[in-house]
Design a protein around this motif. Structure first.
Motif, PDB file in Angstrom:
ATOM      1  N   THR A 130      19.278  48.436  69.208  1.00 33.07           N
ATOM      2  CA  THR A 130      19.647  47.284  69.726  1.00 33.07           C
ATOM      3  C   THR A 130      20.491  47.595  71.108  1.00 33.07           C
ATOM      4  OG1 THR A 130      20.737  45.133  69.369  1.00 33.07           O
ATOM      5  CG2 THR A 130      21.652  46.819  68.496  1.00 33.07           C
ATOM      6  N   VAL A 131      20.141  46.557  71.969  1.00 31.97           N
ATOM      7  CA  VAL A 131      20.677  46.716  73.329  1.00 31.97           C
ATOM      8  C   VAL A 131      21.814  45.763  73.288  1.00 31.97           C
ATOM      9  CG1 VAL A 131      18.784  47.713  74.740  1.00 31.97           C
ATOM     10  CG2 VAL A 131      19.187  45.128  74.570  1.00 31.97           C
ATOM     11  N   GLY A 132      21.877  44.815  72.211  1.00 31.22           N
ATOM     12  CA  GLY A 132      23.025  43.954  71.980  1.00 31.22           C
ATOM     13  C   GLY A 132      23.274  42.790  72.774  1.00 31.22           C
ATOM     14  N   VAL A 133      23.601  43.024  73.987  1.00 30.31           N
ATOM     15  CA  VAL A 133      24.066  42.095  74.815  1.00 30.31           C
ATOM     16  C   VAL A 133      23.203  41.443  75.956  1.00 30.31           C
ATOM     17  CG1 VAL A 133      26.614  42.759  74.572  1.00 30.31           C
ATOM     18  CG2 VAL A 133      25.214  43.782  76.574  1.00 30.31           C
ATOM     19  N   MET A 134      22.256  42.191  76.223  1.00 31.43           N
ATOM     20  CA  MET A 134      21.268  41.785  77.359  1.00 31.43           C
ATOM     21  C   MET A 134      19.809  41.918  76.899  1.00 31.43           C
ATOM     22  SD  MET A 134      22.700  39.893  79.709  1.00 31.43           S
ATOM     23  CE  MET A 134      21.464  39.864  80.840  1.00 31.43           C
ATOM     24  N   ALA A 135      18.993  40.816  76.853  1.00 32.01           N
ATOM     25  CA  ALA A 135      17.588  40.844  76.597  1.00 32.01           C
ATOM     26  C   ALA A 135      16.661  40.476  77.527  1.00 32.01           C
ATOM     27  CB  ALA A 135      17.259  40.024  75.376  1.00 32.01           C
ATOM     28  N   ASP A 136      17.141  39.895  78.495  1.00 30.29           N
ATOM     29  CA  ASP A 136      16.312  39.212  79.359  1.00 30.29           C
ATOM     30  C   ASP A 136      15.113  39.751  79.983  1.00 30.29           C
ATOM     31  OD1 ASP A 136      18.010  40.592  81.201  1.00 30.29           O
ATOM     32  OD2 ASP A 136      18.512  38.893  82.289  1.00 30.29           O
ATOM     33  N   PHE A 137      15.422  40.949  80.620  1.00 31.66           N
ATOM     34  CA  PHE A 137      14.338  41.680  81.263  1.00 31.66           C
ATOM     35  C   PHE A 137      13.947  42.804  80.663  1.00 31.66           C
ATOM     36  CE2 PHE A 137      16.132  40.020  85.353  1.00 31.66           C
ATOM     37  CZ  PHE A 137      15.819  38.708  84.902  1.00 31.66           C
ATOM     38  N   VAL A 138      14.558  43.281  79.302  1.00 35.98           N
ATOM     39  CA  VAL A 138      14.647  44.418  78.751  1.00 35.98           C
ATOM     40  C   VAL A 138      13.385  44.789  78.195  1.00 35.98           C
ATOM     41  CG1 VAL A 138      15.501  45.832  77.123  1.00 35.98           C
ATOM     42  CG2 VAL A 138      17.051  44.614  78.467  1.00 35.98           C
ATOM     43  N   PRO A 139      12.590  44.166  77.317  1.00 37.03           N
ATOM     44  CA  PRO A 139      11.349  44.473  76.825  1.00 37.03           C
ATOM     45  C   PRO A 139      10.347  45.010  78.099  1.00 37.03           C
ATOM     46  CG  PRO A 139      11.807  42.349  75.913  1.00 37.03           C
ATOM     47  CD  PRO A 139      12.939  42.494  76.994  1.00 37.03           C
ATOM     48  N   ALA A 140      10.273  44.173  79.023  1.00 40.15           N
ATOM     49  CA  ALA A 140       9.514  44.489  80.238  1.00 40.15           C
ATOM     50  C   ALA A 140       9.708  45.765  80.890  1.00 40.15           C
ATOM     51  CB  ALA A 140       9.285  43.422  81.282  1.00 40.15           C
ATOM     52  N   MET A 141      11.227  45.996  80.999  1.00 44.18           N
ATOM     53  CA  MET A 141      11.404  47.230  81.788  1.00 44.18           C
ATOM     54  C   MET A 141      11.246  48.411  80.746  1.00 44.18           C
ATOM     55  SD  MET A 141      15.382  46.401  82.791  1.00 44.18           S
ATOM     56  CE  MET A 141      16.138  45.474  84.315  1.00 44.18           C
ATOM     57  N   ARG A 155      30.088  49.891  70.228  1.00 45.13           N
ATOM     58  CA  ARG A 155      30.771  48.875  70.442  1.00 45.13           C
ATOM     59  C   ARG A 155      29.833  47.588  70.578  1.00 45.13           C
ATOM     60  NH1 ARG A 155      34.017  51.254  75.260  1.00 45.13           N
ATOM     61  NH2 ARG A 155      31.994  51.939  75.651  1.00 45.13           N
ATOM     62  N   LEU A 156      28.614  47.789  70.807  1.00 42.27           N
ATOM     63  CA  LEU A 156      27.655  46.639  70.965  1.00 42.27           C
ATOM     64  C   LEU A 156      27.490  45.813  69.913  1.00 42.27           C
ATOM     65  CD1 LEU A 156      24.828  48.567  73.102  1.00 42.27           C
ATOM     66  CD2 LEU A 156      26.020  46.562  73.788  1.00 42.27           C
ATOM     67  N   PRO A 157      27.323  44.636  70.070  1.00 38.64           N
ATOM     68  CA  PRO A 157      27.103  43.693  68.756  1.00 38.64           C
ATOM     69  C   PRO A 157      25.594  44.082  68.354  1.00 38.64           C
ATOM     70  CG  PRO A 157      26.746  42.420  70.530  1.00 38.64           C
ATOM     71  CD  PRO A 157      27.373  43.652  71.088  1.00 38.64           C
ATOM     72  N   VAL A 158      25.453  43.975  66.968  1.00 38.16           N
ATOM     73  CA  VAL A 158      23.985  44.083  66.414  1.00 38.16           C
ATOM     74  C   VAL A 158      23.444  42.882  66.590  1.00 38.16           C
ATOM     75  CG1 VAL A 158      22.758  44.676  64.287  1.00 38.16           C
ATOM     76  CG2 VAL A 158      24.868  46.022  64.859  1.00 38.16           C
ATOM     77  N   THR A 159      22.350  42.865  67.620  1.00 38.88           N
ATOM     78  CA  THR A 159      21.704  41.736  67.792  1.00 38.88           C
ATOM     79  C   THR A 159      20.024  41.951  67.558  1.00 38.88           C
ATOM     80  OG1 THR A 159      21.419  41.784  70.069  1.00 38.88           O
ATOM     81  CG2 THR A 159      23.241  40.459  69.158  1.00 38.88           C
ATOM     82  N   SER A 160      19.150  41.019  67.610  1.00 36.01           N
ATOM     83  CA  SER A 160      17.929  41.437  67.217  1.00 36.01           C
ATOM     84  C   SER A 160      16.843  40.931  68.010  1.00 36.01           C
ATOM     85  CB  SER A 160      17.574  40.845  65.698  1.00 36.01           C
ATOM     86  OG  SER A 160      18.169  41.855  64.873  1.00 36.01           O
ATOM     87  N   GLN A 161      15.592  40.357  67.521  1.00 38.57           N
ATOM     88  CA  GLN A 161      14.804  39.553  68.287  1.00 38.57           C
ATOM     89  C   GLN A 161      14.370  40.756  69.514  1.00 38.57           C
ATOM     90  OE1 GLN A 161      17.517  37.522  67.715  1.00 38.57           O
ATOM     91  NE2 GLN A 161      16.446  37.384  65.764  1.00 38.57           N
ATOM     92  N   ASP A 162      14.279  39.996  70.797  1.00 42.08           N
ATOM     93  CA  ASP A 162      13.931  40.914  72.005  1.00 42.08           C
ATOM     94  C   ASP A 162      15.075  41.933  72.591  1.00 42.08           C
ATOM     95  OD1 ASP A 162      11.568  39.213  71.888  1.00 42.08           O
ATOM     96  OD2 ASP A 162      12.321  37.957  73.294  1.00 42.08           O
ATOM     97  N   ALA A 163      16.129  41.812  71.708  1.00 45.94           N
ATOM     98  CA  ALA A 163      17.223  42.996  72.026  1.00 45.94           C
ATOM     99  C   ALA A 163      16.790  44.449  71.291  1.00 45.94           C
ATOM    100  CB  ALA A 163      18.495  42.487  71.680  1.00 45.94           C
ATOM    101  N   LEU A 164      15.780  44.384  70.657  1.00 45.33           N
ATOM    102  CA  LEU A 164      15.249  45.499  70.058  1.00 45.33           C
ATOM    103  C   LEU A 164      14.563  46.415  70.789  1.00 45.33           C
ATOM    104  CD1 LEU A 164      14.253  44.278  66.179  1.00 45.33           C
ATOM    105  CD2 LEU A 164      16.507  45.379  67.084  1.00 45.33           C
ATOM    106  N   VAL A 165      14.636  47.779  70.772  1.00 47.23           N
ATOM    107  CA  VAL A 165      14.195  48.881  71.510  1.00 47.23           C
ATOM    108  C   VAL A 165      13.595  49.868  70.403  1.00 47.23           C
ATOM    109  CG1 VAL A 165      13.969  50.620  73.366  1.00 47.23           C
ATOM    110  CG2 VAL A 165      15.036  48.363  73.499  1.00 47.23           C
TER     111      VAL A 165
END
Length: 425
Positions: A130-141, A155-165
């Motif tokens: 998880t990239v945790g804090v920023m999902a906005d353009f990450v999947p495309a990048m 230290r990153l929060p565990v978040t999901s959806q489009d924050a997953l790589v």
């Protein structure tokens, strides 16, 4: 079977010359998503690397400085945050684009991305980080890049959806050896509070709000503390949203879609926000193709989009990009949300701003934007609010708009504006 990423030691020992090529475009997520160990290493090693271009969004760190132009070219989406040190030095080549369009521009290589630097931590879902804090353009990048380098930061929060790589999409893993970026909310000033009171008075219980970051958005959210059943669908959220959840103001119960969940593309906050987001199923991290999609937002009930601007002219055109001849803002997601609020059942779009510049010398309600950019066109502008009141422009003529906007300008400047009303169209 996909190759496993190579593993190095701490990011401070990583030799980036093994992974970049002459002319590459290197990028990383905005704001709190910046991998400080990797970006620091990039700057430190710049004289041993081939010439590179850096593509940046809004930055909040001191990583990049004008003197780094000795080896880097800079392109970016905006001049907000600390990015303005580059725009002030006339070093950042701005790419004007709506936030909703950026992922498609990256995938098509209209905006080129060769190497992506990430913060990441292992996710409970096997085979994913998880990239945790920023999902906005990450999947495309990640999809567009030749090489993805990630520093592991627990230290990153565990978040999901489009924050997953997917682990298979990461080429190099290294351990983080740098500070993380945390952004506590600023304290609103008295003008912010006066503007916010007018904004809050317009928002009904059950509305879904979109807000940005900064003193005025914080003041707006605090002014909503007696509301009920609000929802949140926003490009970014900050600490003040946690306050509204804990007070029972934000329940996300009446959104129409994504019931019970805050939807955002980024977390711009302190440790408090990160802890709130960690493993929280009531918060979804989505790419800007979802957060800023008009098709998605049109399904949100009573969407109240709350944005700001540098200045508004007497016809309702909004400039959110240039002040004093310098590019200090952004197109950003403002046009996406303003237009989507019109499509949302019961939705409204609010442009909220102080009536004068901070020094009080210039009005932010102006006769014309001649020579300055129009970020939101007058045909899209709905409601404009200053500390002096509310100008509802929906369906209003040029003369009516001019009169209503003059009425919410600072009294010192109203006489000058009245002489311009006949020229407003």
């Amino acid at each position: 079977m996909a190759a496993m990423p190579s593993r190095s030691g701490a990011s401070g020992t990583l030799d980036l010359s093994r992974h970049v090529r002459a002319g590459d475009v290197v990028t990383w997520p905005q704001g709190t998503g910046e991998p400080m160990g990797l970006t620091r290493r990039l700057v430190e090693q710049r004289h041993t690397l081939p010439p590179l271009e850096l593509f940046v969004g809004m930055m909040t760190s001191q990583t990049l400085k004008p003197e780094h132009a000795d080896r880097f070219r800079f392109r970016g989406l905006n001049g907000a945050g600390t990015t303005r040190t580059l725009t002030t030095a006339n070093l950042l080549d701005i790419v004007p684009a709506y936030v909703s369009a950026v992922p498609a521009l990256i995938r098509s290589r209209a905006i080129r991305v060769d190497v992506v630097l990430l913060r990441a931590r292992p996710h409970p879902k096997p085979g994913f980080f998880t990239v945790g804090v920023m999902a906005d353009f990450v999947p495309a990048m990640v999809q567009a890049a030749r090489c993805v380098i990630a520093e592991i930061d627990e230290r990153l929060p565990v978040t999901s959806q489009d924050a997953l790589v997917a682990e298979a999409d990461i080429d190099v893993l290294t351990d983080c050896d740098a500070d993380e970026i945390l952004l506590p909310d600023p304290e609103p000033d008295e003008t912010d509070k006066r503007v916010a009171a007018h904004v809050a008075a317009l928002i009904p219980d059950g509305a879904t709000i979109q807000v940005g970051i900064g003193g005025l958005p914080v003041a707006v959210c605090r002014a909503l503390e007696n509301h009920r059943d609000l929802g949140v669908h926003s490009g970014v959220v900050s600490d003040v949203i946690v306050d509204l959840v804990e007070k029972g103001v934000v329940t996300n119960a009446r959104k129409g879609i994504d019931a019970g969940r805050i939807v955002t593309g980024g977390l711009f906050g302190s440790r408090r926000l990160m802890d709130f987001a960690d493993g929280n199923d009531a918060l979804e991290m989505r790419s800007s193709e979802y957060t800023h999609s008009q098709q998605v937002l049109a399904r949100v009930q009573n969407l109240y989009a709350i944005n700001s601007g540098v200045e508004v002219d007497l016809t309702g055109n909004v400039n959110s990009e240039v002040a004093g001849g310098r590019y200090l803002g952004a197109i950003g997601g403002q046009p996406d949300f303003v237009r989507s609020a019109f499509a949302s059942p019961g939705g409204r779009a609010i442009i909220a701003l102080p009536s004068t510049t901070p020094d009080g010398r210039h009005s932010r309600i102006v006769a014309s934007l001649e020579g300055r950019p129009v970020t939101t066109t007058r045909a899209d502008t709905d409601i404009v609010i200053t500390e002096h009141g509310v100008a509802d422009l929906r369906g209003r003529s040029f003369s009516e708009r001019a009169e209503r906007l003059r009425a919410i300008a600072h009294p010192v400047f109203r006489d000058d504006l009245v002489r311009s009303i006949s020229k407003a169209a």
